[in-house]
Write a protein that holds these residues in place. Structure first.
Motif, short mmCIF file in Angstrom:
data_model
loop_
_atom_site.label_atom_id
_atom_site.label_comp_id
_atom_site.label_asym_id
_atom_site.label_seq_id
_atom_site.Cartn_x
_atom_site.Cartn_y
_atom_site.Cartn_z
N GLN A 190 0.85 -1.19 0.00
CA GLN A 190 0.00 0.00 0.00
C GLN A 190 0.88 1.24 0.00
OE1 GLN A 190 -2.50 -0.21 3.44
NE2 GLN A 190 -3.64 -1.96 2.71
N GLY A 191 0.36 2.31 -0.57
CA GLY A 191 1.04 3.60 -0.52
C GLY A 191 2.48 3.57 -0.97
N GLU A 192 3.36 4.00 -0.10
CA GLU A 192 4.78 4.12 -0.42
C GLU A 192 5.57 2.84 -0.18
OE1 GLU A 192 6.21 7.00 -1.69
OE2 GLU A 192 4.13 7.68 -1.86
N ASN B 213 1.97 2.09 -7.47
CA ASN B 213 2.16 3.54 -7.59
C ASN B 213 0.90 4.29 -7.16
OD1 ASN B 213 0.36 3.67 -9.81
ND2 ASN B 213 2.00 3.64 -11.31
N GLN B 214 0.97 5.61 -7.23
CA GLN B 214 -0.13 6.46 -6.77
C GLN B 214 -1.41 6.30 -7.58
OE1 GLN B 214 1.68 10.28 -7.07
NE2 GLN B 214 1.32 10.49 -9.26
N HIS B 215 -1.31 5.69 -8.74
CA HIS B 215 -2.48 5.47 -9.59
C HIS B 215 -3.05 4.06 -9.45
CE1 HIS B 215 -1.50 9.29 -11.41
NE2 HIS B 215 -0.28 8.85 -11.66
#
Length: 80
Positions: free
Chosen positions: A29-31, A46-48
């Motif tokens: 998740q996330g980063e 990634n963020q998408h």
């Protein structure tokens, strides 16, 4: 650390849903990222919401976990 070399043959029969690598990728998740040392690749979301596999010479993007997992598994099989 996941013993990739040992797991490849086992999870061909048990199914990828019980493979620790598949589970670890699905939990990203996330980063967060996961480094697969046997193929020197980093796996992340990634963020998408796309799955990425990043190596020293390549950066590939996948729309779903199954395609990413299949690619990582193939590279691991070729690396043994």
């Amino acid at each position: 650390m996941i013993d990739i070399a040992h797991q490849l043959n086992v999870y061909e029969y048990l199914g990828k849903a019980s493979d620790p690598l598949y589970i670890a990728i699905g939990m990203l998740q996330g980063e967060e990222s996961l480094f697969v040392s046997e193929i020197k690749a980093t796996v992340q979301v990634n963020q998408h919401g796309l799955y990425e596999m990043i190596t020293k010479s390549n950066h590939e993007c996948y729309s779903n976990i199954e395609d990413l997992y299949d690619c990582v598994s193939e590279l691991l099989s070729n690396n043994l």
